[in-house]
Design an enzyme around this catalytic site. Structure first.
Site, PDB file in Angstrom:
ATOM      1  CG  HIS A 115     -11.535   0.000  -8.989  1.00 47.89           C
ATOM      2  ND1 HIS A 115     -10.516  -0.650  -9.650  1.00 47.89           N
ATOM      3  CD2 HIS A 115     -11.606  -0.596  -7.777  1.00 47.89           C
ATOM      4  CE1 HIS A 115      -9.985  -1.578  -8.861  1.00 47.89           C
ATOM      5  NE2 HIS A 115     -10.625  -1.562  -7.709  1.00 47.89           N
ATOM      6  CD  GLU A 159     -12.221  -7.384  -8.124  1.00 48.38           C
ATOM      7  OE1 GLU A 159     -12.742  -7.082  -7.040  1.00 48.38           O
ATOM      8  OE2 GLU A 159     -11.141  -7.978  -8.211  1.00 48.38           O
ATOM      9  CD  GLU A 373      -7.363  -5.553  -8.940  1.00 47.61           C
ATOM     10  OE1 GLU A 373      -7.428  -6.165  -7.858  1.00 47.61           O
ATOM     11  OE2 GLU A 373      -8.150  -4.649  -9.247  1.00 47.61           O
TER      12      GLU A 373
HETATM   13  C1  BGP Z   1      -9.697  -6.414  -5.796  1.00 47.60           C
HETATM   14  C2  BGP Z   1      -9.994  -4.975  -6.022  1.00 47.60           C
HETATM   15  C3  BGP Z   1      -8.928  -4.034  -5.589  1.00 47.60           C
HETATM   16  C4  BGP Z   1      -8.099  -4.475  -4.413  1.00 47.60           C
HETATM   17  C5  BGP Z   1      -7.759  -5.963  -4.448  1.00 47.60           C
HETATM   18  C6  BGP Z   1      -7.175  -6.524  -3.190  1.00 47.60           C
HETATM   19  O1  BGP Z   1     -10.861  -7.053  -5.445  1.00 47.60           O
HETATM   20  O2  BGP Z   1     -10.253  -4.720  -7.373  1.00 47.60           O
HETATM   21  O3  BGP Z   1      -9.503  -2.787  -5.450  1.00 47.60           O
HETATM   22  O4  BGP Z   1      -8.543  -3.998  -3.235  1.00 47.60           O
HETATM   23  O5  BGP Z   1      -8.880  -6.754  -4.760  1.00 47.60           O
HETATM   24  O6  BGP Z   1      -8.171  -6.791  -2.259  1.00 47.60           O
HETATM   25  P1  BGP Z   1      -8.037  -6.400  -0.752  1.00 47.60           P
HETATM   26  O7  BGP Z   1      -7.735  -4.949  -0.762  1.00 47.60           O
HETATM   27  O8  BGP Z   1      -9.359  -6.717  -0.140  1.00 47.60           O
HETATM   28  O9  BGP Z   1      -6.959  -7.236  -0.217  1.00 47.60           O
END
Ligand code: BGP
Length: 466
Positions: A115, A159, A373
């Site tokens: 991650h 991702e 997520e």
């Molecule tokens: C995704 C990731 C996470 C998390 C989330 C929210 O892209 O897997 O790690 O960070 O997004 O994004 P952000 O923290 O930029 O708001």
């Protein structure tokens, strides 16, 4: 009122570097982020949510609030501080303890191997642009499969598209490079190849359990009905969605994907080359994914654009500051009437149902899906321990409704992991973009259930979206 299936997982999601803290404790090796964040001087990855020490409390909260799945990642550099070679037994023990706690609290762990946190030694040698690091990743995966027999659900990567673009297009992740499409495409492909290698290794060796990959898939729509805008949306979709799904479920890139790649490369003086041997590995893996993890927060409306590359990342929560104009692709615009968060993320729940139906249609052997997520970044207000996060509940409700609609239309979705279980630190936004069901006071590390936690518990207990 809409219902979700009885055996549905109502999970909470986290990632090692965003929750654990303790970046210099327990024999952990460095990652590129340590230095990158220090140089930036905006915020620190320590203590984050101090999950390294607080995990029994967090997992207890899961049980209390109906969260029956926990998505977490294993920090590669806690196991192999130098990416390969010597194993750090303290790191191994830490994750065994976390999984034991999950078992005690009836929480199923869904474990991601990577991650955003490649060990620094390997990152400095080119991260996934360097093919030797693919071998190192496979060795790390092998170690985890042999060691952590308590784990049933594995994901290779979190991702791949944001890794490639945040590192080499937006430059908001280390190494902070902008607009380099040769690197973007190389990174996307090498990571998909690495995913295939790990899936084949897992299946060839008959490990018990399930394996998949987590993609960030944000639906693209044309900004208007014009042919030019439709084409811009097609290009944006081809690089960010179709490329990954083709690689995952076909094991090669379809003609449409390649035609889009060629157009994007021509506009950006980029090149790519894929080896036929990679496709043999990828084709073999393409029928062996047990599930697809989808991270979905927003969608994009895309308009044709023929100027120079111009991107500004809204990493502060100052609404209206984000700019995304990419040569050879298009411009992402705000659409009137569609609400957006302070970080300019469009709230458009239809995008989730549309995406799920499209996967069912285009890649019918997808097997099953977990939403790994979804959630809303919000500047929560803390009033004497009471956190009334109504906008978050409103967001979750409409996205779960959209999900339920996709299930009614025959899409096999088996669970949902809310980002995030507790407040944590955001890679490019720091600590004011909160997502958690549980508010974290980062000074005292005390947890406080938000109104959304009580709402989520009700939904999980009754399987009813209220
Ligand atoms: C995704 C990731 C996470 C998390 C989330 C929210 O892209 O897997 O790690 O960070 O997004 O994004 P952000 O923290 O930029 O708001």
């Amino acid at each position: 009122m809409l219902k979700l299936p009885d055996d549905f997982i109502f999970g909470g999601a986290t990632a090692a570097y965003q929750v654990e803290g303790a970046t210099k404790e327990g024999g952990k090796g460095a990652v590129a982020w340590d230095e990158f964040l220090k140089k930036q001087g905006r915020f620190s990855p320590d203590p984050a949510s101090d999950f390294y020490h607080q995990y029994p409390k967090d997992i207890e909260l899961c049980e209390k609030f109906g969260v029956n799945g926990l998505r977490l990642s294993i920090a590669w550099s806690r196991i192999f501080p130098n990416g390969v070679g010597e194993v750090n037994s303290e790191g191994v023990e830490f994750y065994h303890n976390v999984f034991a706690e999950c078992k005690k609290r009836n929480v199923t762990p869904f474990v991601t191997l990577h991650h955003f946190d490649t060990p620094k030694v390997l990152f400095d040698q080119g991260d996934f642009l360097n093919r030797e690091n693919v071998d190192a990743f496979v060795q790390f995966a092998e170690f985890c499969f042999n060691e952590f027999k308590e784990v049933h659900y594995w994901s290779t990567f979190n991702e791949i598209y944001p890794v490639a673009t945040n590192q080499y297009l937006l430059g908001i992740f280390p190494p902070g490079i902008k607009y380099d499409f040769t690197k973007i495409i190389q990174c996307l492909h090498n990571m998909m190849y690495a995913h295939a290698r790990v899936v084949n290794f897992f299946k060839d060796n008959g490990y018990e359990g399930e394996i998949g990959v987590v993609h960030s898939l944000e639906t693209k729509y044309p900004a208007s009905e014009s042919a030019e805008d439709k084409h811009a949306a097609f290009l944006d979709d081809a690089l960010s969605i179709r490329f990954l799904l083709d690689a995952t479920y076909l094991g090669y890139y379809s003609e449409e994907t390649i035609s889009a790649l060629d157009e994007i490369c021509a506009a950006n003086h980029a090149t790519y080359a894929f080896s036929e041997d990679d496709f043999l590995e990828m084709k073999k893996a393409s029928k062996r994914n047990d599930y697809l993890g989808i991270n979905h927060y927003q969608c994009h409306f895309v308009k044709t654009y023929d100027g120079e590359n111009m991107i500004h990342h809204n990493g502060t929560g100052e609404k209206g500051t984000s700019v995304y104009k990419v040569k050879g692709i298009g411009e992402r615009i705000y659409k009137e009437g569609i609400p957006r968060t302070d970080w300019d993320w469009l709230i458009y729940p239809e995008g989730l149902c549309d995406l799920l139906l499209r996967i069912k249609e285009d890649y019918p052997h997808y097997n099953k899906i977990y939403i790994t997520e979804n959630g809303m970044g919000y500047k929560d207000e803390f009033e004497d321990g009471i956190i009334t996060d109504t906008p978050r509940i409103d967001y979750l409700r409409v996205y779960l409704q959209s999900l339920s609609q996709a299930i009614s239309n025959g899409v096999n979705v088996k669970g949902y992991f809310l980002w995030s279980l507790m407040d944590l630190f955001s890679w490019s936004n720091g600590y004011n973009k909160r997502y958690g069901l549980f508010y974290v006071d980062f000074e005292t590390q005390k947890r406080y259930p938000k109104e959304s936690a009580y709402w989520y518990k009700f939904v999980s207990d009754t399987k009813t979206i209220i």
